[in-house]
Design an enzyme around this catalytic site. Structure first.
Site, PDB file in Angstrom:
ATOM      1  N   THR A  72      33.500  41.765  32.474  1.00 48.49           N
ATOM      2  CA  THR A  72      33.521  43.213  32.280  1.00 48.49           C
ATOM      3  C   THR A  72      32.131  43.803  32.490  1.00 48.49           C
ATOM      4  O   THR A  72      31.975  44.829  33.155  1.00 48.49           O
ATOM      5  CB  THR A  72      34.070  43.554  30.880  1.00 48.49           C
ATOM      6  N   ASN A 151      44.445  38.656  38.719  1.00 50.19           N
ATOM      7  CA  ASN A 151      44.629  37.943  37.460  1.00 50.19           C
ATOM      8  C   ASN A 151      46.083  37.827  37.022  1.00 50.19           C
ATOM      9  O   ASN A 151      46.441  36.965  36.244  1.00 50.19           O
ATOM     10  CB  ASN A 151      43.814  38.594  36.342  1.00 50.19           C
ATOM     11  N   SER A 199      32.947  35.020  35.160  1.00 54.91           N
ATOM     12  CA  SER A 199      32.922  34.870  33.705  1.00 54.91           C
ATOM     13  C   SER A 199      33.146  33.410  33.328  1.00 54.91           C
ATOM     14  O   SER A 199      34.120  32.791  33.767  1.00 54.91           O
ATOM     15  CB  SER A 199      34.017  35.743  33.111  1.00 54.91           C
ATOM     16  N   CYS A 326      44.276  40.945  29.072  1.00 54.62           N
ATOM     17  CA  CYS A 326      42.955  41.555  29.039  1.00 54.62           C
ATOM     18  C   CYS A 326      42.987  42.961  28.487  1.00 54.62           C
ATOM     19  O   CYS A 326      41.958  43.555  28.209  1.00 54.62           O
ATOM     20  CB  CYS A 326      42.338  41.530  30.429  1.00 54.62           C
TER      21      CYS A 326
END
Lengths: 389, 389
Positions: A72, A151, A199, A326
Site C-alpha cells: 500500500t 489479486n 510486499s 484486502c
C-alpha cells in the site's frame, strides 16, 4: 482439526528459513543502520546485502530499491509521488478497473485534486487491451499504472508490452507486483518498468515490510519527509530485521519459483476440473496454465453466497476468501469481478482459493469434497435456487 | 570484547519477553486480519487486544489508536493530515526549532505549498517559552506540533500546558512522543493531546511498527489510501506480529517505568558528574533529575570532534552518538544544538550517551575512563587546543 490454509493471496506464513535468517537482528544485531558505531554498521551492511539480493531478483541496480512498509505504501508513493512533481508536464493518468484499492483510491484522490484518470476496461478474463491503452495515452499522460497480476482472479497483464509503449512515449510506468513477485519472472529492464511495488508477506516474508523499485532518474516525490533515509525517498529508521527477512524470502521464492509454479498449476488444474463438475459453477479469470498466477483459483457458484461459503468452509478448517481480504468490512461486490462482467449477485458468490508451498493433493481433495457439500446445503436453503430448478 | 551499547535513543534491542509474545504470529497465527476465516479472526483479535493495551497506557480509547510503520510515518500523517483538510480554517502551523526531522521537514514541505510555519525558539536547555507560544498562535493557526521529549538533549517540554492552550483556542495539538513513550507518564486526556506519534523500536519493541493516537473527532487525512484499514486512517495489511510486539513492549515499559527511570537517573548523575571533571567540558540540555529524559546524557568537549570520539569509543566497544542517528550522512551540525545556542564547532563536539535497561554502574565507569582518554588524545592532535592553552 488440521487446518487447510488456501488464502495465500491474502498473506503467507513466515518461512522458518526466513525466521532463522532474521533471528540475530532482533536482540543481538539490533543497531540503527544510521548509527556510526559497529551496531549501526552491521545493520547497514545487512540492509545493503538485502538490497543486492532484491535488486538481483528483478534485474535492477541495488540503488534502485527503496525499502518501505509494504504494498500500500509502495502504490501510494508511486502514484502520488509521480503525479505531483510531474504535473507541469501533464495531469493525466492511465490505470485499470481491476487495480488493488491502494492504486485505485490513490487515483481517486488525485481526481479530486485536479488530475484526470482513465480507468481501462478489461475483458472477461481480466486482460487489458493494448490498443485501447495506447489510444488512452496522450501528451498529458504522465503515468500508466497497471498491476502485474491480479489479486483476485490471477490474471497476468502484458506488462512488458505496456512497458514498451510507455517507454516509447516517455510516460512513467508503474506496476503493482505485490501478487507476482517471487511467483513470476520479473526483469524490470527487459520489461521497461519505472516503478514496481512489492510486499514481503505475500512471499513468505514478514508483514510490515516491502519495497518499491524506482528506476534511476525517475522524478519521484517521497510520501514521508524526515531523516532522508533510502536516498531521501523513504525517511524513517529502517526495519532492519524486516528487510533481512524480505530479502531471504525473495531469494527462496526465486530459487523455488519454477518448480513450485509447475506443482501448483497441476493442483489448480485438478481443483478446477473437479469444481466445475458441480452444476451451475464457473471459473473466474484466465484458463489455468495460461497467463494466470499458478496458485490462484477463483470459482463462481450460482445461488450461493460467498461469505456463507467461506464461513462454512472455515467451520471445516478450510481458510479461503470471497472477493479480496484486502478491503475490510466492505459489503460491496468485488470491483474486479464486476469489471470482468459478472452480475453483482454472481460476484457475491465467488470463492478464491490460493495455494501455497504446503498445499497438497489431499488438501485439494478435501476442499472439493467440502465445497461440494456446502454448495449443496446452501442451495437447499436458497429460495432462488429452488425457484430456478 | 564485551560491547557497551549507549545509544538507546537511536534504537533498542528487542526485549526477549517481547519476542516470546511475537513468536506464534510468525508462522502459526499468520492470518491477514481482514480475512473472514479463523486465521484472520485470531489475527484480528490479537490486534484489538494490542490496541487496548496501547490505549490504556496513555489513557486513550482503543479506537483512537492507529497502528502504522513508526515515528516518521506518524509525524508526517499528523502534520500533513491536519494541514490539508483544515486549510480552509487557516494555513498557519506552530512548531519548534528542535523537532525531529520528520516534523521539521514535513513542515518545510508545507511552507512550499502555501502554509506559514512558525518555528519557536528554545532556551539554553531546550525549553520552549509558553507565552511566546501563545503569542505565536492566531486565528489562522490550525496545528501546534511540539515534541514531548527531545531526542538529542532529553528536554521534556511542558506538553500539558501546551495542550491546555491549544484546546482553549481550538487548535489541534500534535506531539512527537517517540522518545518519551514508555519512559514518561503520558495521559492524553489530562494533557489535552489531539495527536501523538510513537515508535515501537524506541522502547524495546520491534522496528517498523508504531502508532499514532488520533483523538476522536479529529479531522485527519490519511497519508495512504487503499483498503481502508485502521478505520480508513492507515490502509495496508496490518503488521500483526509487529503490533503484538509493540503492545507487549509498551506493557513492560510501563510496568518498569518508574523503577527504571530512578535507576537511570542515578547512573546519569554519576556519569555527568565525572564527565564534567574533564576540563573544557559541559553538559547540553536540562539538569539531570529535572525535566529531562532519565536515560539521556549529552556532553560537550571543546577542541574535540564528535564523530572522531564516537569512532574511537566504538573501537573500545562503546556505542554512542553525536548529534542524532536519525539523519543519515548529514554533515551539518545538529539543528537542536544550534537552537540551544551552541556554536557550530561546539555542536560538532557533542556526545550523546543514552542508557538502557542493561546499562550498569560498571559500564558507566568504563565509559568515563574511555572518554577521558579519548578526549585527551584528540586534544593532543588538535592545533586549536594547543593554540588555546
Amino acid at each position: 482439526m488440521k487446518r487447510i490454509y488456501l488464502d495465500h493471496a491474502a498473506t503467507t506464513p513466515l518461512d522458518e528459513r526466513v525466521l532463522r535468517e532474521m533471528k540475530p537482528f532482533f536482540s543481538e544485531k539490533y543497531g540503527n543502520a544510521s548509527s556510526l558505531h559497529s551496531f549501526g554498521r552491521e545493520a547497514r551492511e545487512a540492509i545493503e546485502r538485502a538490497r543486492e539480493t532484491v535488486a538481483s531478483a528483478i534485474n535492477a541496480e541495488p540503488e534502485e530499491i527503496v525499502f518501505n512498509s509494504g504494498g500500500t505504501e509502495g502504490d501510494n508513493t508511486a502514484v502520488h509521488g509521480i503525479a505531483y512533481p510531474n504535473r507541469k508536464k501533464g495531469r493525466h493518468i492511465v490505470t485499470t478497473k481491476i487495480e488493488h484499492h491502494a492504486v485505485e483510491r490513490a487515483c481517486e484522490f488525485l481526481e479530486k485534486d485536479g488530475f484526470e484518470v482513465t480507468y481501462l476496461e478489461v475483458d472477461r478474463e481480466g486482460f487489458i487491451d493494448l490498443p485501447k491503452l495506447e489510444a488512452a495515452t496522450g501528451k498529458e499522460t504522465i503515468l500508466v499504472s497497471v498491476m502485474h497480476a491480479n489479486n483476485e482472479i490471477g490474471t497476468i497483464e502484458p506488462i512488458a508490452e505496456i512497458g514498451k509503449i510507455c517507454r516509447e512515449r516517455e510516460i512513467y510506468f508503474h506496476t503493482d507486483a505485490v501478487q507476482s513477485v517471487g511467483k513470476e519472472k520479473i526483469d524490470i529492464k527487459a520489461m521497461n518498468i519505472d516503478l514496481l511495488s512489492a510486499s514481503g508477506h505475500k512471499f513468505y516474508g514478514p508483514k510490515g515490510v516491502g519495497f518499491l523499485y524506482v528506476r534511476k532518474g525517475t522524478k519521484l516525490r517521497p510520501l514521508m519527509h524526515g531523516g532522508g533515509h533510502e536516498k531521501g525517498l523513504r525517511s524513517g529508521t529502517e526495519n532492519v530485521v524486516g528487510i533481512v527477512g524480505l530479502a531471504k524470502a525473495l531469494e527462496i521464492a526465486e530459487a523455488e519459483r519454477e518448480k513450485e509454479a509447475a506443482r501448483k498449476r497441476k493442483l489448480a488444474k485438478g481443483l478446477v476440473k473437479q469444481a466445475l463438475e458441480i452444476e451451475n459453477s464457473w471459473m473466474n479469470g484466465p484458463e489455468i496454465g495460461k497467463k494466470r498466477l499458478s496458485n490462484n483459483v477463483n470459482l463462481g457458484f450460482d445461488f450461493v453466497e460467498g461469505e456463507s461459503m467461506v464461513l462454512m468452509l472455515d467451520d471445516k478448517g478450510i481458510a479461503c476468501s470471497t472477493g479480496s481480504a484486502c478491503s475490510t468490512k466492505d459489503l460491496r461486490p468485488s470491483h474486479v469481478l464486476l469489471a470482468i462482467g459478472l452480475k453483482p449477485w454472481q460476484a457475491h458468490g465467488s470463492l478464491r482459493l490460493t495455494m501455497g508451498r504446503d498445499t497438497k493433493e489431499k488438501d485439494i481433495r478435501q476442499v472439493i469434497e467440502s465445497v461440494n457439500e456446502i454448495v449443496g446445503k446452501l442451495r437447499e436453503i436458497s429460495p432462488m435456487y429452488k425457484g430456478g430448478n
